[in-house]
Write an enzyme that holds these catalytic residues in place. Structure first.
Site, PDB file in Angstrom:
ATOM      1  N   CYS A 105       0.958  -1.235  -0.162  1.00 49.00           N
ATOM      2  CA  CYS A 105       0.019   0.022  -0.011  1.00 49.00           C
ATOM      3  C   CYS A 105       0.963   1.074   0.100  1.00 49.00           C
ATOM      4  CB  CYS A 105      -0.843  -0.004   1.259  1.00 49.00           C
ATOM      5  SG  CYS A 105      -1.871   1.361   1.305  1.00 49.00           S
ATOM      6  N   CYS A 108      -0.526   4.425   2.291  1.00 52.77           N
ATOM      7  CA  CYS A 108      -0.756   4.359   3.765  1.00 52.77           C
ATOM      8  C   CYS A 108      -0.334   2.686   4.171  1.00 52.77           C
ATOM      9  CB  CYS A 108      -1.995   4.815   4.405  1.00 52.77           C
ATOM     10  SG  CYS A 108      -3.407   4.188   3.378  1.00 52.77           S
ATOM     11  N   SER A 109      -1.415   2.245   4.884  1.00 52.39           N
ATOM     12  CA  SER A 109      -1.217   0.708   5.028  1.00 52.39           C
ATOM     13  C   SER A 109      -2.545   0.035   4.911  1.00 52.39           C
ATOM     14  CB  SER A 109      -0.669   0.732   6.427  1.00 52.39           C
ATOM     15  OG  SER A 109      -1.440   1.179   7.211  1.00 52.39           O
ATOM     16  N   CYS A 110      -3.073   0.214   3.873  1.00 46.88           N
ATOM     17  CA  CYS A 110      -4.515  -0.441   3.719  1.00 46.88           C
ATOM     18  C   CYS A 110      -4.153  -2.173   3.710  1.00 46.88           C
ATOM     19  CB  CYS A 110      -5.027  -0.213   2.374  1.00 46.88           C
ATOM     20  SG  CYS A 110      -5.838   1.471   2.369  1.00 46.88           S
TER      21      CYS A 110
END
Length: 201
Positions: A105, A108-110
Site C-alpha cells: 500500500c 498508507c497501510s491498507c
C-alpha cells in the site's frame, strides 16, 4: 554530577508506551482490560493469517472455489465467514510458474485485517511502501526470497476501496492432503507475496 538510573524493561519503547497508556486509561475507568484482551485475542487467534490460510487451502483443494475466488474474492471469502473490518472489497491474485504477486500500500497501510490479521510493522514502513514498487526483486531478496530472473513480479497497490490476497503456489508433494494440513503450509508473508508457502515436510 548526574546519575543515570537504568531500569530493566523487557518491552520495546512502543510497547512500553502502549502499556503506560493502557494503565492510565484503566485507572481512570475509561477502558476495561478484559475487553482489550478479548479484542487482542480476536485479532491474534480468530481473525488473521489463519483465516487467509483457510481460504488458500480451500482454493488449492477445490477448483470450483478457486474459480469463484478469482471471479469474486469478496463473496468467496465471505462464504467462509471472514468478513468485516478492511476486508469488504477483496481481490485474489494467484501465483503461477510465470508470475509472482506482491502486495503493497504505497499511500498508507491498507490491509485486509479480516483475512490476514494485524499488519506487520514492515508493511507500514516507508522503505517497504516505496521500494516494493521501484525494486520488488530487491525487496524480495531482502526477505530471503530469490526468484528466477525470468519470473515476472507483479506489484498490486492496495487502496481503501480494494485489498489483495496473494494465493501462493501449492507446494509439491501435498496431493491428497486435507485442507487443515494444507493451511499449516500457508504463511502470512506468502499471502502478501514477500514469501512462499512452506515446503511439504
Amino acid at each position: 554530577m548526574s546519575h543515570h538510573h537504568h531500569h530493566d524493561n523487557e518491552l520495546d519503547p512502543m510497547a512500553a508506551r502502549v502499556r503506560a497508556l493502557e494503565t492510565i486509561l484503566t485507572r481512570k475507568g475509561l477502558i476495561d482490560p478484559a475487553a482489550i484482551d478479548v479484542i487482542v485475542d480476536t485479532y491474534e487467534t480468530k481473525v488473521g493469517p489463519r483465516n487467509g490460510a483457510a481460504v488458500v487451502a480451500k482454493a488449492w483443494s477445490e477448483p470450483d472455489f478457486a474459480e469463484w475466488l478469482k471471479r469474486d474474492a469478496t463473496a468467496a471469502i465471505a462464504s467462509l465467514g471472514f468478513t468485516g473490518r478492511q476486508g469488504e472489497h477483496m481481490q485474489a491474485v494467484f501465483n503461477t510458474d510465470e508470475t509472482h504477486n506482491l502486495v503493497v500500500c504505497t499511500l498508507c497501510s491498507c490491509y485486509p485485517w479480516s483475512v490476514l490479521g494485524l499488519p506487520p510493522v514492515w508493511y507500514k514502513a516507508p522503505p517497504y511502501r516505496s521500494r516494493a514498487v521501484i525494486d520488488p526483486r530487491g525487496v524480495l531478496e531482502e526477505f530471503g526470497l530469490s526468484l528466477p530472473k525470468d519470473k515476472k513480479i507483479r506489484v498490486w497497490d492496495s487502496t481503501a476501496e480494494l485489498r489483495y490476497l496473494v494465493v501462493p503456489q501449492r507446494p509439491a508433494g501435498t496431493e491428497g492432503w486435507r485442507e487443515e494440513r494444507l493451511a499449516d503450509l500457508v504463511t502470512r508473508d506468502s499471502m502478501i507475496g514477500t514469501g512462499v508457502a512452506r515446503e511439504a515436510a
